[in-house]
Design a protein around this motif. Structure first.
Motif, PDB file in Angstrom:
ATOM      1  N   SER A  65     -18.145 -13.257   0.842  1.00 32.25           N
ATOM      2  CA  SER A  65     -19.112 -14.255   0.435  1.00 32.25           C
ATOM      3  C   SER A  65     -18.860 -15.222   1.388  1.00 32.25           C
ATOM      4  CB  SER A  65     -18.667 -14.773  -1.065  1.00 32.25           C
ATOM      5  OG  SER A  65     -19.398 -15.656  -1.267  1.00 32.25           O
ATOM      6  N   THR A  66     -20.312 -15.801   1.868  1.00 32.72           N
ATOM      7  CA  THR A  66     -20.528 -17.187   2.629  1.00 32.72           C
ATOM      8  C   THR A  66     -20.582 -18.332   1.632  1.00 32.72           C
ATOM      9  OG1 THR A  66     -22.778 -16.588   2.728  1.00 32.72           O
ATOM     10  CG2 THR A  66     -21.613 -16.066   4.733  1.00 32.72           C
ATOM     11  N   GLY A  67     -20.835 -18.092   0.418  1.00 34.82           N
ATOM     12  CA  GLY A  67     -21.009 -19.079  -0.562  1.00 34.82           C
ATOM     13  C   GLY A  67     -19.758 -19.722  -1.108  1.00 34.82           C
ATOM     14  N   ALA A  68     -18.586 -18.761  -1.175  1.00 29.76           N
ATOM     15  CA  ALA A  68     -17.415 -18.876  -1.607  1.00 29.76           C
ATOM     16  C   ALA A  68     -17.231 -19.517  -2.984  1.00 29.76           C
ATOM     17  CB  ALA A  68     -16.408 -19.933  -0.805  1.00 29.76           C
ATOM     18  N   ARG A  69     -18.356 -19.049  -3.957  1.00 31.60           N
ATOM     19  CA  ARG A  69     -18.483 -19.517  -5.429  1.00 31.60           C
ATOM     20  C   ARG A  69     -18.579 -18.395  -6.187  1.00 31.60           C
ATOM     21  NH1 ARG A  69     -21.632 -23.621  -2.329  1.00 31.60           N
ATOM     22  NH2 ARG A  69     -20.645 -25.675  -3.032  1.00 31.60           N
ATOM     23  N   ALA A 222     -21.784 -13.506  22.511  1.00 33.39           N
ATOM     24  CA  ALA A 222     -20.954 -13.034  21.504  1.00 33.39           C
ATOM     25  C   ALA A 222     -21.043 -11.562  21.301  1.00 33.39           C
ATOM     26  CB  ALA A 222     -20.867 -13.689  20.212  1.00 33.39           C
ATOM     27  N   VAL A 223     -19.855 -10.836  21.402  1.00 35.03           N
ATOM     28  CA  VAL A 223     -20.075  -9.350  21.237  1.00 35.03           C
ATOM     29  C   VAL A 223     -19.861  -8.707  20.055  1.00 35.03           C
ATOM     30  CG1 VAL A 223     -19.318  -8.987  23.501  1.00 35.03           C
ATOM     31  CG2 VAL A 223     -17.475  -9.125  22.083  1.00 35.03           C
ATOM     32  N   GLY A 224     -19.356  -9.556  18.962  1.00 33.99           N
ATOM     33  CA  GLY A 224     -19.138  -9.158  17.694  1.00 33.99           C
ATOM     34  C   GLY A 224     -18.902 -10.460  16.649  1.00 33.99           C
ATOM     35  N   GLU A 225     -18.665 -10.165  15.373  1.00 29.72           N
ATOM     36  CA  GLU A 225     -18.643 -10.988  14.492  1.00 29.72           C
ATOM     37  C   GLU A 225     -17.408 -10.911  13.517  1.00 29.72           C
ATOM     38  OE1 GLU A 225     -22.192 -11.168  11.998  1.00 29.72           O
ATOM     39  OE2 GLU A 225     -22.160  -9.259  11.759  1.00 29.72           O
ATOM     40  N   VAL A 226     -16.894 -12.023  12.868  1.00 34.35           N
ATOM     41  CA  VAL A 226     -15.900 -11.705  11.950  1.00 34.35           C
ATOM     42  C   VAL A 226     -16.488 -11.389  10.499  1.00 34.35           C
ATOM     43  CG1 VAL A 226     -14.070 -12.832  10.595  1.00 34.35           C
ATOM     44  CG2 VAL A 226     -14.421 -13.320  12.994  1.00 34.35           C
ATOM     45  N   THR A 227     -15.974 -10.416   9.863  1.00 34.01           N
ATOM     46  CA  THR A 227     -16.811 -10.015   8.622  1.00 34.01           C
ATOM     47  C   THR A 227     -16.288 -10.654   7.508  1.00 34.01           C
ATOM     48  OG1 THR A 227     -15.488  -7.824   8.553  1.00 34.01           O
ATOM     49  CG2 THR A 227     -17.922  -7.756   9.389  1.00 34.01           C
ATOM     50  N   GLU A 228     -14.904 -10.905   7.446  1.00 36.86           N
ATOM     51  CA  GLU A 228     -14.162 -11.498   6.413  1.00 36.86           C
ATOM     52  C   GLU A 228     -12.689 -12.000   6.866  1.00 36.86           C
ATOM     53  OE1 GLU A 228     -12.939  -9.256   3.103  1.00 36.86           O
ATOM     54  OE2 GLU A 228     -13.159  -7.406   4.328  1.00 36.86           O
ATOM     55  N   LEU A 229     -12.112 -12.965   6.123  1.00 35.58           N
ATOM     56  CA  LEU A 229     -10.913 -13.249   6.673  1.00 35.58           C
ATOM     57  C   LEU A 229     -10.027 -12.662   5.484  1.00 35.58           C
ATOM     58  CD1 LEU A 229     -10.929 -17.208   7.381  1.00 35.58           C
ATOM     59  CD2 LEU A 229     -11.322 -15.052   8.904  1.00 35.58           C
ATOM     60  N   VAL A 230      -8.626 -12.334   5.577  1.00 35.03           N
ATOM     61  CA  VAL A 230      -7.878 -11.625   4.768  1.00 35.03           C
ATOM     62  C   VAL A 230      -6.359 -12.320   4.903  1.00 35.03           C
ATOM     63  CG1 VAL A 230      -9.010  -9.322   5.042  1.00 35.03           C
ATOM     64  CG2 VAL A 230      -7.114 -10.017   6.767  1.00 35.03           C
ATOM     65  N   ALA A 231      -5.844 -12.160   3.631  1.00 34.52           N
ATOM     66  CA  ALA A 231      -4.451 -12.757   3.358  1.00 34.52           C
ATOM     67  C   ALA A 231      -3.457 -12.232   4.740  1.00 34.52           C
ATOM     68  CB  ALA A 231      -3.652 -12.448   2.336  1.00 34.52           C
ATOM     69  N   GLY A 232      -2.764 -13.170   5.507  1.00 28.58           N
ATOM     70  CA  GLY A 232      -1.900 -12.788   6.424  1.00 28.58           C
ATOM     71  C   GLY A 232      -2.583 -12.516   8.050  1.00 28.58           C
ATOM     72  N   GLY A 233      -4.063 -12.550   7.880  1.00 33.86           N
ATOM     73  CA  GLY A 233      -4.815 -12.313   9.057  1.00 33.86           C
ATOM     74  C   GLY A 233      -4.518 -13.637  10.112  1.00 33.86           C
ATOM     75  N   GLY A 254     -13.063 -10.469  23.832  1.00 32.72           N
ATOM     76  CA  GLY A 254     -14.533 -10.895  24.274  1.00 32.72           C
ATOM     77  C   GLY A 254     -14.683 -12.053  23.214  1.00 32.72           C
ATOM     78  N   VAL A 255     -16.145 -12.556  23.510  1.00 33.06           N
ATOM     79  CA  VAL A 255     -16.446 -13.685  22.362  1.00 33.06           C
ATOM     80  C   VAL A 255     -16.737 -13.173  21.086  1.00 33.06           C
ATOM     81  CG1 VAL A 255     -18.194 -15.641  22.377  1.00 33.06           C
ATOM     82  CG2 VAL A 255     -17.227 -15.257  24.389  1.00 33.06           C
ATOM     83  N   ILE A 256     -15.995 -13.858  20.147  1.00 34.59           N
ATOM     84  CA  ILE A 256     -16.483 -13.369  18.821  1.00 34.59           C
ATOM     85  C   ILE A 256     -16.956 -14.417  18.054  1.00 34.59           C
ATOM     86  CG2 ILE A 256     -15.350 -12.527  16.523  1.00 34.59           C
ATOM     87  CD1 ILE A 256     -15.408 -10.452  18.815  1.00 34.59           C
ATOM     88  N   ALA A 257     -18.283 -14.223  17.124  1.00 33.84           N
ATOM     89  CA  ALA A 257     -18.682 -15.313  16.179  1.00 33.84           C
ATOM     90  C   ALA A 257     -17.925 -15.223  14.786  1.00 33.84           C
ATOM     91  CB  ALA A 257     -20.139 -15.157  16.082  1.00 33.84           C
ATOM     92  N   LEU A 258     -17.473 -16.528  14.638  1.00 32.77           N
ATOM     93  CA  LEU A 258     -16.955 -16.603  13.191  1.00 32.77           C
ATOM     94  C   LEU A 258     -17.833 -17.566  12.360  1.00 32.77           C
ATOM     95  CD1 LEU A 258     -14.538 -16.922  10.978  1.00 32.77           C
ATOM     96  CD2 LEU A 258     -13.388 -18.422  12.194  1.00 32.77           C
ATOM     97  N   ASP A 259     -18.190 -17.124  11.307  1.00 35.95           N
ATOM     98  CA  ASP A 259     -18.921 -17.970  10.281  1.00 35.95           C
ATOM     99  C   ASP A 259     -18.050 -18.780   9.670  1.00 35.95           C
ATOM    100  OD1 ASP A 259     -20.578 -18.941   8.342  1.00 35.95           O
ATOM    101  OD2 ASP A 259     -21.669 -17.290   8.028  1.00 35.95           O
TER     102      ASP A 259
END
Length: 295
Positions: A65-69, A222-233, A254-259
């Motif tokens: 979730s990009t809104g985190a609500r 960028a060659v890819g993107e982060v889809t989510e963060l995870v505990a311990g990541g 490589g270059v990764i896009a992190l929202d």
């Protein structure tokens, strides 16, 4: 026990982008510096609340979730939102704009006059031009007129903006050409509200401000993107660019896009040289509709 921090979002200040933290701390995002953090072991992502108030139940929210609500806080946050058309009596003047994110990706939108170009920086608009300014409802009617007459949307999914960013035209003239043509068509239309004052075309290019294009230098896409963060990541890398809410990090993959919106709601800890240990998706797979991660 390691000290933890909670991110409250990325903001575009007058002197550039900054990460803001719960409690008021700010971290300037300077290209070339290393950005690295981890998510606390056993942590859970919790709702960030609404309109400056914490979530009363500290509800859990999905990692993607990009809104985190939670549902209730999201409803409260949009209850008095111009973007959601729930406010019609805002006395402030508004501007109508055309924004370009890549070939074929143009949108029309409105923003409060007092905010200047901040809204365009936040959206990751590579270039834009104002169309006119006036009262809120006149700006909204103009937006609807242009959306229908020019066939341009008022929203573009952020994944589309991100996926085309690494293959943009090299010159400012090429990047602004599409909105220049649309601006000319827009001002030739009839039916504009009388209370909206048209503005001449003036292309504003953000490619250098974002760090995605520089004169005489090849900026890696960028060659890819982060889809989510995870505990311990954890994730870390040199900051190559900042566009909209995205951090472009040069990692071992490589270059990764992190929202940066994926960071909110988590308890974050300092990280060193750990490899990328969060779910990623390659852009070529995303374009093809394949959802498999890199690992």
């Amino acid at each position: 026990m390691a000290q933890t921090w909670k991110c409250s979002g990325l903001r575009w200040a007058a002197d550039g982008p900054v990460l803001t933290w719960v409690g008021g701390r700010r971290s300037a995002l300077v290209r070339g510096r290393r950005v690295a953090f981890g998510v606390a072991e056993g942590g859970e992502r919790t709702c960030v609340g609404a309109r400056g108030h914490g979530c009363p139940v500290r509800a859990g929210v999905p990692g993607r979730s990009t809104g985190a609500r939670c549902e209730e806080c999201a409803r409260l946050d949009r209850a008095h939102s111009v973007a959601a058309d729930t406010v019609a009596d805002d006395p402030r003047p508004y501007r109508v704009y055309l924004a370009w994110f890549g070939p074929g990706l143009v949108k029309v939108g409105i923003t409060a006059y007092e905010r200047g170009s901040a809204r365009l920086l936040e959206q990751g608009a590579v270039c834009f031009s104002w169309l006119g300014h006036g009262p809120l409802m006149a700006a909204r009617r103009t937006e609807e007129l242009l959306r229908a007459a020019l066939g341009v949307p008022d929203r573009i999914p952020y994944a589309q903006k991100r996926a085309v960013r690494s293959g943009l035209p090299g010159s400012e003239g090429e990047r602004t050409a599409e909105i220049a043509e649309l601006h000319a068509r827009a001002v030739a239309l009839g039916g504009w509200p009388e209370s909206l004052t048209p503005e001449p075309f003036r292309g504003v290019d953000h490619a250098a401000a974002f760090g995605i294009a520089e004169a005489g230098a090849e900026v890696p896409g960028a060659v890819g993107e982060v889809t989510e963060l995870v505990a311990g990541g954890a994730i870390g890398g040199g900051l190559v660019a900042v566009a909209g809410p995205d951090l472009h990090l040069a990692t071992e993959r490589g270059v990764i896009a992190l929202d940066s919106r994926l960071m909110t709601g988590w308890e974050l800890v300092a990280a060193g040289g750990e490899p990328c240990a969060v779910p990623l998706r390659e852009f070529r797979d995303a374009a093809a509709g394949v959802q498999d991660g890199l690992f």
